[in-house]
Scaffold this motif. Structure first.
Motif, PDB file in Angstrom:
ATOM      1  N   VAL A   7      10.614  -6.279   1.737  1.00 10.63           N
ATOM      2  CA  VAL A   7       9.784  -5.610   2.526  1.00 10.63           C
ATOM      3  C   VAL A   7       8.663  -5.126   1.631  1.00 10.63           C
ATOM      4  N   ILE A   8       7.473  -5.553   2.179  1.00 10.21           N
ATOM      5  CA  ILE A   8       6.128  -5.253   0.979  1.00 10.21           C
ATOM      6  C   ILE A   8       5.434  -4.127   1.694  1.00 10.21           C
ATOM      7  N   GLY A   9       5.074  -3.033   0.832  1.00 12.57           N
ATOM      8  CA  GLY A   9       4.609  -1.707   1.277  1.00 12.57           C
ATOM      9  C   GLY A   9       5.695  -0.733   1.492  1.00 12.57           C
ATOM     10  N   ALA A  10       5.570   0.312   0.779  1.00 12.15           N
ATOM     11  CA  ALA A  10       6.566   1.408   1.061  1.00 12.15           C
ATOM     12  C   ALA A  10       5.947   2.575   1.524  1.00 12.15           C
ATOM     13  N   GLY A  11       5.105   2.466   2.507  1.00 14.25           N
ATOM     14  CA  GLY A  11       4.534   3.667   3.041  1.00 14.25           C
ATOM     15  C   GLY A  11       5.323   3.739   4.403  1.00 14.25           C
ATOM     16  N   ALA A  13       5.461   2.681   7.386  1.00  6.79           N
ATOM     17  CA  ALA A  13       6.017   1.554   8.113  1.00  6.79           C
ATOM     18  C   ALA A  13       7.172   0.772   7.312  1.00  6.79           C
ATOM     19  N   GLY A  14       6.846   0.430   5.992  1.00  2.00           N
ATOM     20  CA  GLY A  14       7.885  -0.058   5.169  1.00  2.00           C
ATOM     21  C   GLY A  14       8.978   0.652   4.880  1.00  2.00           C
ATOM     22  N   LEU A  15       8.931   1.892   4.688  1.00  2.00           N
ATOM     23  CA  LEU A  15      10.282   2.788   4.550  1.00  2.00           C
ATOM     24  C   LEU A  15      11.238   2.675   5.656  1.00  2.00           C
ATOM     25  N   GLY A  39       3.376   5.469   0.316  1.00  2.00           N
ATOM     26  CA  GLY A  39       2.149   5.113   1.051  1.00  2.00           C
ATOM     27  C   GLY A  39       1.067   6.061   0.911  1.00  2.00           C
ATOM     28  N   GLN A  40      -0.003   5.889   1.652  1.00  2.00           N
ATOM     29  CA  GLN A  40      -1.214   6.855   1.628  1.00  2.00           C
ATOM     30  C   GLN A  40      -0.835   8.258   2.229  1.00  2.00           C
ATOM     31  N   LEU A  41      -0.144   8.438   3.181  1.00  4.35           N
ATOM     32  CA  LEU A  41       0.305   9.623   3.836  1.00  4.35           C
ATOM     33  C   LEU A  41       1.332  10.599   2.746  1.00  4.35           C
ATOM     34  N   PHE A  42       2.278   9.935   2.247  1.00  5.54           N
ATOM     35  CA  PHE A  42       3.247  10.751   1.505  1.00  5.54           C
ATOM     36  C   PHE A  42       2.985  10.196   0.046  1.00  5.54           C
ATOM     37  N   ASP A  81       5.372  -0.121  -8.922  1.00  2.77           N
ATOM     38  CA  ASP A  81       4.461  -0.778  -9.897  1.00  2.77           C
ATOM     39  C   ASP A  81       4.291  -2.144  -9.650  1.00  2.77           C
ATOM     40  N   HIS A  82       4.691  -2.949  -8.614  1.00  6.53           N
ATOM     41  CA  HIS A  82       4.707  -4.374  -8.376  1.00  6.53           C
ATOM     42  C   HIS A  82       3.512  -4.658  -7.386  1.00  6.53           C
ATOM     43  N   HIS A  83       2.509  -5.293  -8.026  1.00  5.16           N
ATOM     44  CA  HIS A  83       1.236  -5.669  -7.077  1.00  5.16           C
ATOM     45  C   HIS A  83       1.428  -7.190  -6.648  1.00  5.16           C
ATOM     46  N   GLY A 121      -3.737  -0.295   5.225  1.00  6.61           N
ATOM     47  CA  GLY A 121      -5.075  -0.234   5.719  1.00  6.61           C
ATOM     48  C   GLY A 121      -5.954   0.175   4.341  1.00  6.61           C
ATOM     49  N   HIS A 122      -7.220  -0.225   4.456  1.00  9.69           N
ATOM     50  CA  HIS A 122      -8.115   0.548   3.453  1.00  9.69           C
ATOM     51  C   HIS A 122      -9.518   0.849   4.453  1.00  9.69           C
ATOM     52  N   GLU A 123     -10.090   1.755   3.644  1.00  7.96           N
ATOM     53  CA  GLU A 123     -11.183   2.567   3.924  1.00  7.96           C
ATOM     54  C   GLU A 123     -12.489   2.007   4.378  1.00  7.96           C
ATOM     55  N   PRO A 164     -10.381  10.717  12.068  1.00  6.87           N
ATOM     56  CA  PRO A 164      -9.297  11.868  11.989  1.00  6.87           C
ATOM     57  C   PRO A 164      -9.122  12.031  10.465  1.00  6.87           C
ATOM     58  N   LEU A 165      -9.318  11.042   9.670  1.00  7.04           N
ATOM     59  CA  LEU A 165      -9.108  11.243   8.225  1.00  7.04           C
ATOM     60  C   LEU A 165      -9.949  12.343   7.482  1.00  7.04           C
ATOM     61  N   LEU A 166     -11.068  12.614   7.879  1.00  6.70           N
ATOM     62  CA  LEU A 166     -12.109  13.611   7.728  1.00  6.70           C
ATOM     63  C   LEU A 166     -11.343  15.073   7.504  1.00  6.70           C
ATOM     64  N   ALA A 303       4.330  -4.811  10.120  1.00  7.60           N
ATOM     65  CA  ALA A 303       4.397  -3.500  10.964  1.00  7.60           C
ATOM     66  C   ALA A 303       3.503  -2.310  10.262  1.00  7.60           C
ATOM     67  N   GLY A 304       3.059  -1.292  11.127  1.00  9.12           N
ATOM     68  CA  GLY A 304       2.183  -0.288  10.481  1.00  9.12           C
ATOM     69  C   GLY A 304       0.779  -0.715  10.595  1.00  9.12           C
ATOM     70  N   GLU A 305      -0.021  -0.238   9.668  1.00 12.87           N
ATOM     71  CA  GLU A 305      -1.430  -0.311   9.891  1.00 12.87           C
ATOM     72  C   GLU A 305      -2.005  -1.867   9.601  1.00 12.87           C
TER      73      GLU A 305
HETATM   74  C1  LIG Z   1      -7.031   6.110   1.933  1.00 14.75           C
HETATM   75  C2  LIG Z   1      -6.153   6.366   2.872  1.00 14.75           C
HETATM   76  C3  LIG Z   1      -5.856   8.053   3.019  1.00 14.75           C
HETATM   77  C4  LIG Z   1      -5.125   8.405   4.297  1.00 14.75           C
HETATM   78  N1  LIG Z   1      -4.846   9.819   4.373  1.00 14.75           N
HETATM   79  C5  LIG Z   1      -4.252  10.228   5.435  1.00 14.75           C
HETATM   80  C6  LIG Z   1      -4.041  11.465   5.656  1.00 14.75           C
HETATM   81  O1  LIG Z   1      -4.219  12.509   4.673  1.00 14.75           O
HETATM   82  N2  LIG Z   1      -3.284  12.042   6.675  1.00 14.75           N
HETATM   83  C7  LIG Z   1      -2.733  11.180   7.666  1.00 14.75           C
HETATM   84  O2  LIG Z   1      -2.245  11.567   8.875  1.00 14.75           O
HETATM   85  N3  LIG Z   1      -3.110   9.775   7.463  1.00 14.75           N
HETATM   86  C8  LIG Z   1      -3.922   9.521   6.559  1.00 14.75           C
HETATM   87  N4  LIG Z   1      -3.987   7.926   6.179  1.00 14.75           N
HETATM   88  C9  LIG Z   1      -3.581   7.307   7.415  1.00 14.75           C
HETATM   89  C10 LIG Z   1      -1.911   6.847   6.879  1.00 14.75           C
HETATM   90  O3  LIG Z   1      -2.007   6.500   5.724  1.00 14.75           O
HETATM   91  C11 LIG Z   1      -1.434   5.871   7.986  1.00 14.75           C
HETATM   92  O4  LIG Z   1      -1.394   6.061   9.161  1.00 14.75           O
HETATM   93  C12 LIG Z   1      -0.113   5.457   7.510  1.00 14.75           C
HETATM   94  O5  LIG Z   1       0.267   6.041   6.219  1.00 14.75           O
HETATM   95  C13 LIG Z   1       0.257   4.130   7.782  1.00 14.75           C
HETATM   96  O6  LIG Z   1       1.454   3.608   7.086  1.00 14.75           O
HETATM   97  P1  LIG Z   1       1.599   2.159   6.575  1.00 14.75           P
HETATM   98  O7  LIG Z   1       3.040   2.060   5.944  1.00 14.75           O
HETATM   99  O8  LIG Z   1       1.251   1.552   7.556  1.00 14.75           O
HETATM  100  O9  LIG Z   1       0.648   2.006   5.426  1.00 14.75           O
HETATM  101  P2  LIG Z   1       0.133   2.819   4.125  1.00 14.75           P
HETATM  102  O10 LIG Z   1       0.977   4.242   4.115  1.00 14.75           O
HETATM  103  O11 LIG Z   1      -1.013   2.584   3.581  1.00 14.75           O
HETATM  104  O12 LIG Z   1       1.494   2.027   2.898  1.00 14.75           O
HETATM  105  C14 LIG Z   1       0.930   0.715   2.917  1.00 14.75           C
HETATM  106  C15 LIG Z   1       1.721   0.577   1.513  1.00 14.75           C
HETATM  107  O13 LIG Z   1       1.512  -0.923   0.924  1.00 14.75           O
HETATM  108  C16 LIG Z   1       1.291  -1.020  -0.526  1.00 14.75           C
HETATM  109  N5  LIG Z   1       0.667  -2.185  -0.771  1.00 14.75           N
HETATM  110  C17 LIG Z   1      -0.575  -2.768  -0.062  1.00 14.75           C
HETATM  111  N6  LIG Z   1      -0.728  -3.785  -0.470  1.00 14.75           N
HETATM  112  C18 LIG Z   1       0.269  -4.066  -1.460  1.00 14.75           C
HETATM  113  C19 LIG Z   1       0.300  -5.221  -2.293  1.00 14.75           C
HETATM  114  N7  LIG Z   1      -0.696  -6.422  -2.197  1.00 14.75           N
HETATM  115  N8  LIG Z   1       1.479  -5.207  -3.141  1.00 14.75           N
HETATM  116  C20 LIG Z   1       2.162  -4.306  -3.130  1.00 14.75           C
HETATM  117  N9  LIG Z   1       1.995  -3.263  -2.500  1.00 14.75           N
HETATM  118  C21 LIG Z   1       0.923  -3.120  -1.577  1.00 14.75           C
HETATM  119  C22 LIG Z   1       0.154   0.188  -0.795  1.00 14.75           C
HETATM  120  O14 LIG Z   1       0.524   0.634  -2.120  1.00 14.75           O
HETATM  121  C23 LIG Z   1       1.042   1.431   0.255  1.00 14.75           C
HETATM  122  O15 LIG Z   1       2.008   1.992  -0.528  1.00 14.75           O
HETATM  123  C24 LIG Z   1      -4.664   7.451   5.297  1.00 14.75           C
HETATM  124  C25 LIG Z   1      -5.163   6.085   5.113  1.00 14.75           C
HETATM  125  C26 LIG Z   1      -5.803   5.768   4.320  1.00 14.75           C
HETATM  126  C27 LIG Z   1      -5.995   4.191   3.711  1.00 14.75           C
END
Ligand SMILES: Cc1cc2nc3c(=O)[nH]c(=O)nc-3n(C[C@H](O)[C@H](O)[C@H](O)COP(=O)(O)OP(=O)(O)OC[C@H]3O[C@@H](n4cnc5c(N)ncnc54)[C@H](O)[C@@H]3O)c2cc1C
Length: 454
Positions: A7-11, A13-15, A39-42, A81-83, A121-123, A164-166, A303-305
């Protein structure tokens, strides 16, 4: 390292995906570039900071604790810490190529039978005159400073753009002791009201933010935009103006707000690099998936964003469904995701579509650009350069890029491609990048040598 599912990404969705698959007896490796899962939220404060109340800047604390505690007891190997720069098909499955640590120079590989992409995702930040001044920051970047580094970017801030991020950024700054001079949102309440039914489930969260903004006396300027950032060698203030119903600046409404920080954001875009390089179909801007979250490449789930921007609840639901499906397909059993996850996904996808429409950037934002406003920061390409390319007949992002170098720099267009597409009058297309991260030549050379020898 070997696993059944990488699973790549521990936000969120990945968790959720890793926990669902591990609970069904699958050997899971969870890989993330960050020093901690979340991930971004936690996002967690850096360990070395010794935060006494690490959850202070977080909302949804209980959800995080449930995921964190689940991870501590589940059979999941967590590689932080694995990119990951590339995932490629290999005999019997896939090889995940990563670079270790902040230096990103030491290679590591994970071999797995199946892969689940949860890269988030990214901004997007749309340019305007003065946006390159020190003190102008991406709203998500400010959020990362508050949560991850426990620092504030300045003393008096304006939070601007749309989306909504604002809201968590403005309230987070205020609660950290920064004076928030205004929250400048280009969408008006009328536009949100038009989607009232689809957004009904978001009302309690919205009301919570409204109460926090009131408590901290943050003025909200709806249907307004920042037209210029001022300062010589750093930001000293911004000019804001009201927008008409078509999204054009209303002449005569401009006023100046003093600030040393501008946190600006115009929404999020899915991160599809790894999926695109694997050959997965990208629909609009997100990875296309079926009802089980499978991509059209056998053995790859998403899965996820990365599949479309929709918030943490949607990411959690999709992650659970994807993890159940991956486990079932690896074991030859029935996916059987929870009914709650299926219901949550359906509901959250409806509100995500409404949020995307309601919080679109103002239609005529590009009219504010001067000829010398930088569009591509990496290659220092200005709006004048892009308009020159359009005069020469360029009608899409790619031709503008070939004529001006916009998008050819370090970030490979991640920051500027939405703006370039808008100026060219076309829809932004998901970029095809063979590598998700810059890779040192030595790593590529070593891999080539090893393959040649095997
Ligand atoms: C900058 C930012 C700030 C946000 N702040 C908020 C907030 O304050 N409140 C809120 O409700 N929502 C926030 N959001 C939205 C919220 O993060 C998402 O709705 C939710 O976290 C999505 O979960 P996800 O698991 O899909 O992705 P994410 O939470 O983004 O997790 C993706 C994970 O994948 C990892 N990843 C990505 N590419 C690679 C790679 N090539 N190699 C290794 N790892 C990788 C990242 O390090 C990250 O940990 C934010 C989003 C962003 C982009």
């Amino acid at each position: 390292m070997k696993a059944e599912l990488a699973v790549i990404g521990a936000g969120p969705a990945g968790l959720a995906a890793a926990l669902a698959a591990a609970a069904r007896g699958v050997r899971v490796v969870l890989v993330d570039a960050a020093p901690e899962p979340g991930g971004q939220l936690f996002r967690q404060p850096a360990a070395g900071l010794g935060a006494t109340r690490p959850h202070a800047p977080h909302h949804r604390r209980r959800t995080w604790e449930r995921l964190r505690d689940g991870l501590a007891t589940a059979a999941v190997d967590v590689l932080t810490d694995h990119h990951v720069w590339c995932v490629e098909r290999a005999p019997g499955g896939f090889t995940v190529h990563a670079l270790l640590g902040p230096g990103q120079e030491e290679p590591a590989e994970v071999h797995a039978r199946a892969v689940l992409l949860a890269t988030g995702g990214h901004e997007t930040v749309l340019p305007f005159p003065g946006w390159t001044l020190p003190g102008v920051l991406a709203a998500g970047g400010v959020q990362a400073m508050l949560k991850g580094a426990l620092v504030v970017p300045g003393r008096r801030a304006v939070v601007a753009g749309t989306g909504p991020l604002l809201l968590p950024v403005a309230t987070g700054l205020a609660e950290a002791g920064v004076e928030v001079a205004a929250l400048v949102e280009s969408t008006g309440p009328g536009r949100l009201a038009r989607h009232a039914r689809a957004l009904a489930g978001k009302v309690p969260e919205g009301a919570g933010y409204a109460a926090r903004l009131l408590r901290h006396r943050v003025p909200v300027l709806a249907r307004h935009t920042v037209v210029r950032a001022h300062g010589e060698d750093r930001l000293t203030g911004v000019t804001v103006a009201a927008l008409d119903p078509d999204g054009r600046v209303r002449p005569g409404t401009e006023r100046r707000l003093a600030c040393d920080t501008l946190a600006v954001g115009h929404g999020l875009v899915p991160d599809t690099d790894l999926a695109g390089a694997l050959g997965c179909r990208v629909d609009g801007s997100g990875v296309a998936v079926d009802a089980e979250q499978r991509t059209d490449v056998p053995g790859v789930w998403a899965a996820g964003e990365t599949t479309g921007v929709g918030g943490a609840d949607l990411a959690l639901a999709e992650g659970h469904i994807a993890g159940c499906s991956a486990a079932a397909r690896l074991r030859g059993t029935d996916p059987a995701p929870s009914a709650a996850a299926l219901t949550a996904r359906a509901r959250q996808r409806t509100s995500a579509a409404a949020l995307g429409t309601a919080w679109a950037p103002p239609a005529h934002w590009a009219e504010q650009l001067n000829g010398d406003t930088v569009i591509c920061r990496c290659e220092e390409v200005t709006a004048g350069d892009v308009r020159g390319a359009l005069d020469l007949g360029a009608g899409d992002e790619r031709t503008v890029k070939l004529l001006t170098r916009a998008g050819m720099g370090w970030c490979q267009g991640r920051m500027c491609h939405t703006a370039v597409a808008a100026l060219a009058g076309c829809e932004p297309t998901a970029a095809k990048r063979p590598f998700a991260r810059p890779v040192p030549l030595g790593v590529l050379a070593r891999q080539h040598t090893e393959k040649g020898q095997s």
